[in-house]
Motif scaffolding. Sequence first.
Motif: not given
Length: 481
Positions: A315-332
């Motif tokens: 968790s210390s070096n993971a992205g702040v939006l790691n696991g956020e489905s909205a950003i995954r949808d945005m990238k898709r």
Amino acid sequence: MTSVSSSILTALGAGSGIDTASLVSSLVSATRDPRQQVITSRQSLNSARISAIGSASSSLDTFADALNSLLSGTGYSGTPASNDPSIVNVSALPGGVPSGLPAQIEVKNLAAGRTLVSSVNTRSDKASGAAATVGTGTLSLKVGSGAAVPITITSANNSYTGLAAAINNAGVGVTASVITDSQGTRLMLKGPSGAANDISLTVSSSTPDANTGADLAQFAWSSGAPAGSTVTSASTPADATILLDGVEQKYATNTIDTAIANLRIDLNKAAPGTSVTLATTEPTTSMRDLMVEFVNAYNTLMKALNTATATGTDSSNAGVLNGESAIRDMKRQLSQMTSTALAVSGTFTTLSDLGVSTNRDGTLSLDTKVLDKAIAADPKAITQLLNPAVKSATNPGLAGLMDSVRDKIQQKDGPLASAQSKYESLAKDLTKQLEKLDTQMTNYQEQLTKVYSAMETRLSAFKATQSYLQQQVALWTKSDN
């Protein structure tokens, strides 16, 4: 050997100096701090997520707006031009790309304004030229259906120069000038162009000059009653008449901004029977440059999204939006741009046809060899595909496609908006949790304070008993000796 008295003193805490206020504070802190740290840590993470969601949306806007701005310039859309600038000249207006080109235009006649010239001053003082007197009083100047404006001449401006200045300062669009040549001095008036902008100059009051007899009445003129006037009309007001793609149109001026969207047309001379072609030159910046800039900008956005959603080793070096489905949808949705049709037919219909491919991390690669081959094969088709002169649902162009993707990602009830709402709600809830913790700890502190206050009271009683026992022990010890 430990005495009985010292044992009793130790048990009762006599002389221990217990700081109950500090003890209460320490107990409250020990209870509050771990719980508060959990909440504040969640607040920090939640604030970072809200900021990251906003940044992602803002970056998307920046990308789409920059692309629109880039393609609206003449570098990618071409420059409007006329094949005979001596008759008609054209230039692009800000705010968009001229549409409806090429077009054919014929200038049947130019717009003109009324031009009036007074009779030559033949009085004995004509040698004084522009300084010659004109008489005092008030003239009424009117343009078209506008309100009449008074032109007042007094002893302070009783001259051709003074009269011309008063007319110019009236602010109705009439230009006055004084002509002095070998014939003498005359006043010339030029009204605004357009058939509806005829001018009239009538006398409201006039007092002839006492020395020269000059009278303002000599400058009066009206299109309705010019008979007997000493003023000559050198031109008649008229609208410009053009044929644009065979359709007759009339305008009050020779500069036309509304005939063709985003295009200024300057009429320079009448040329009945001569057709002038208005068209757009080929873009000065190639579609190859456009594709390179698009891929670079896209990759900058995608890399930022990848960083925000990185899994990391912990968790210390993971992205702040790691696991956020909205950003995954945005990238898709962004990744689908390469395979989305920009045209319904033709050799090239998608970005992938032009050498654009998607890497494993979501960024794009551009095969310039494939792109160069496509441009060489049909440059106009590539321009129409990426930046069509007239955009449509089936041929939106690169900017139109980007706008469509942005609209889907940022739709009111979409994943991005829902994620933003979720984190904002959580922020309010965490604030309430802190407020509740503060209330609980305040109550806890009050409770402990009461307990230790009671303890202090009892301790005081114990100390009184201690003092009595101490005295008795001392007596017992003395008796034994």
